[in-house]
Design an enzyme around this catalytic site. Structure first.
Site, mmCIF file in Angstrom:
data_model
loop_
_atom_site.group_PDB
_atom_site.id
_atom_site.type_symbol
_atom_site.label_atom_id
_atom_site.label_comp_id
_atom_site.label_asym_id
_atom_site.label_seq_id
_atom_site.Cartn_x
_atom_site.Cartn_y
_atom_site.Cartn_z
ATOM 1 N N SER A 1 -11.746 -7.464 -0.183
ATOM 2 C CA SER A 1 -12.938 -6.675 -0.453
ATOM 3 C C SER A 1 -13.642 -6.384 0.875
ATOM 4 C CB SER A 1 -13.818 -7.460 -1.430
ATOM 5 O OG SER A 1 -14.973 -6.737 -1.763
ATOM 6 N N LYS B 1 -15.706 -0.797 -3.313
ATOM 7 C CA LYS B 1 -15.479 -2.235 -3.112
ATOM 8 C C LYS B 1 -16.267 -3.074 -4.121
ATOM 9 C CE LYS B 1 -12.611 -2.382 0.567
ATOM 10 N NZ LYS B 1 -11.301 -3.043 0.611
HETATM 11 P P1 NAP Z 1 -6.192 -0.914 8.658
HETATM 12 O O1 NAP Z 1 -5.529 -1.498 9.867
HETATM 13 O O2 NAP Z 1 -6.344 0.581 8.618
HETATM 14 O O3 NAP Z 1 -5.420 -1.426 7.376
HETATM 15 C C1 NAP Z 1 -5.255 -0.667 6.221
HETATM 16 C C2 NAP Z 1 -3.828 -0.815 5.761
HETATM 17 O O4 NAP Z 1 -3.683 -0.182 4.503
HETATM 18 C C3 NAP Z 1 -2.811 -0.199 6.702
HETATM 19 O O5 NAP Z 1 -1.653 -1.007 6.690
HETATM 20 C C4 NAP Z 1 -2.507 1.158 6.064
HETATM 21 O O6 NAP Z 1 -1.207 1.574 6.475
HETATM 22 C C5 NAP Z 1 -2.628 0.803 4.589
HETATM 23 N N1 NAP Z 1 -3.035 1.917 3.728
HETATM 24 C C6 NAP Z 1 -4.086 2.760 3.881
HETATM 25 N N2 NAP Z 1 -4.123 3.634 2.878
HETATM 26 C C7 NAP Z 1 -3.074 3.339 2.067
HETATM 27 C C8 NAP Z 1 -2.578 3.895 0.866
HETATM 28 N N3 NAP Z 1 -3.166 4.951 0.296
HETATM 29 N N4 NAP Z 1 -1.483 3.325 0.294
HETATM 30 C C9 NAP Z 1 -0.858 2.261 0.874
HETATM 31 N N5 NAP Z 1 -1.283 1.697 2.005
HETATM 32 C C10 NAP Z 1 -2.377 2.241 2.594
HETATM 33 O O7 NAP Z 1 -7.657 -1.485 8.433
HETATM 34 P P2 NAP Z 1 -8.428 -2.891 8.630
HETATM 35 O O8 NAP Z 1 -9.695 -2.562 9.323
HETATM 36 O O9 NAP Z 1 -7.550 -3.949 9.159
HETATM 37 O O10 NAP Z 1 -8.831 -3.212 7.096
HETATM 38 C C11 NAP Z 1 -7.999 -3.985 6.240
HETATM 39 C C12 NAP Z 1 -8.764 -4.405 4.991
HETATM 40 O O11 NAP Z 1 -9.893 -5.217 5.357
HETATM 41 C C13 NAP Z 1 -9.331 -3.255 4.170
HETATM 42 O O12 NAP Z 1 -9.232 -3.564 2.797
HETATM 43 C C14 NAP Z 1 -10.788 -3.203 4.584
HETATM 44 O O13 NAP Z 1 -11.622 -2.625 3.600
HETATM 45 C C15 NAP Z 1 -11.075 -4.683 4.776
HETATM 46 N N6 NAP Z 1 -12.194 -5.000 5.669
HETATM 47 C C16 NAP Z 1 -12.107 -4.686 6.999
HETATM 48 C C17 NAP Z 1 -13.127 -5.080 7.858
HETATM 49 C C18 NAP Z 1 -13.026 -4.820 9.341
HETATM 50 O O14 NAP Z 1 -13.871 -5.310 10.105
HETATM 51 N N7 NAP Z 1 -12.018 -4.129 9.816
HETATM 52 C C19 NAP Z 1 -14.253 -5.727 7.352
HETATM 53 C C20 NAP Z 1 -14.331 -5.987 5.982
HETATM 54 C C21 NAP Z 1 -13.289 -5.624 5.161
HETATM 55 P P3 NAP Z 1 -0.683 3.099 6.338
HETATM 56 O O15 NAP Z 1 -1.545 3.936 7.217
HETATM 57 O O16 NAP Z 1 0.771 3.016 6.779
HETATM 58 O O17 NAP Z 1 -0.773 3.447 4.907
#
Ligand code: NAP
Ligand code: COA
Length: 259
Positions: A140, A158
């Protein structure tokens, strides 16, 4: 890794596990001995992640907006590796924009990936989980509980993700399945943080809002997932676990970061 978990002989599947936080989660489970499955849209990212996760790892290219493709991937994984012990659902999309600048299609894109996609992954995984004993974990975000400017679409999505977690924990508890969410705080060097806080000044402002005084790293989130996936959490279901250095209780002043 300061804490240690043993997932040898276990199967773990991380959806969205090809970059950022989710790849960090997949790497941590692999290092703890699990046989891994990962999936995302882009085949090149899937191939790179599989290479990094080592022997036995299986990769799938699908979009979480397409239920049938997810179901086919889980069926193939079960055929090759067996039932799944832990599934982590972390695929998401985000862009910062004021509500007045988000089209219906822009709002829908995030709802379809984050919310409908989570439902798809949970529903498709359920029949392939070890029962009893399987653990399903949704990634989340603070937006689930904290209203934020520029984030109406993600906040709506979310918040729904955490309700999926709670509803499925009720429905699937009798099957011996546990369903939980993990809310990461601001995680350094990730696509999500790069999008929300693209400048050094913004990053510094974000750090000021974290009681522990630092951004997290993917391993911080991985440890929370490994706890929820392990027997240590055998009576934990329907919970929303923050792995955020205390960010949520500090008031989540992300508005400062956005200037
Ligand atoms: P990220 O590197 O962009 O990770 C997202 C992943 O999901 C990638 O592997 C992407 O690969 C895949 N993806 C995106 N759209 C998709 C789709 N339609 N179908 C299948 N796969 C899909 O981002 P991140 O920042 O590490 O975030 C990861 C998770 O943590 C997310 O759920 C985000 O909401 C949560 N989060 C992040 C933070 C933060 O500080 N970064 C904080 C709180 C929560 P492809 O492009 O190959 O599809
Ligand atoms: N501001 C306003 N609207 C935006 C936008 C922005 N910064 N970025 C995209 N949109 C809109 C598009 O204009 C489009 O709407 P329209 O058809 O009315 O013009 C809609 O969103 C869909 O865009 P599209 O690029 O077709 O969507 P997609 O399904 O290919 O990609 C996203 C989904 C937009 C979420 C994309 O950023 C993505 O794939 N992100 C994954 C990685 C990520 O966000 N990681 C962080 C996870 S927290």
């Amino acid at each position: 890794m300061t804490a240690s978990f043993d997932f040898s002989g276990k199967n773990v599947f991380v959806v969205g596990g090809t970059s950022g936080i989710n790849l960090g989660i997949a790497k941590a489970f692999a290092a703890a001995g699990a046989r891994m499955g990962v999936a995302s849209r882009k085949q090149d990212k899937v191939d790179a992640a599989v290479a990094e996760l080592g022997e036995g790892a299986l990769g799938y290219s699908f979009d979480v907006r397409n239920f049938d493709d997810i179901a086919a991937a889980f069926a193939d994984f079960e055929e090759k590796a067996g039932k799944i012990d832990v599934v982590v659902s972390g695929a998401a999309g985000n862009f910062p924009a004021l509500a007045k600048d988000i089209s219906s299609n822009g709002f829908k894109a995030v709802i379809d990936i984050d919310l409908l996609g989570t439902f798809h992954v949970m529903k498709a995984a359920m029949g392939h989980m070890v029962q009893p004993g399987g653990s399903l974990i949704n990634i989340s975000a603070p937006q689930a509980v904290q209203a934020m400017p520029f984030q109406v679409h993600v906040c709506a999505a979310k918040a729904g993700v955490d309700m999926i977690t709670k509803c499925l924990a009720i429905e699937w508890g009798p099957l011996g399945l546990r369903v939980n969410s993990v809310i990461p705080g601001p995680i350094d060097g990730t696509e999500g943080m790069d999008r929300l806080a693209p400048t050094e000044a913004m990053r510094k402002a974000v750090v000021k809002t974290v009681p522990m005084g630092r951004m997290g790293d993917p391993e911080d989130v991985a440890l929370a997932c490994m706890y929820l996936g392990s027997d240590a959490a055998r009576y934990v279901s329907g919970t929303i676990l923050n792995a955020d250095g205390g960010w949520a209780i500090a008031g989540a002043r992300i508005d400062l970061a956005l200037g």
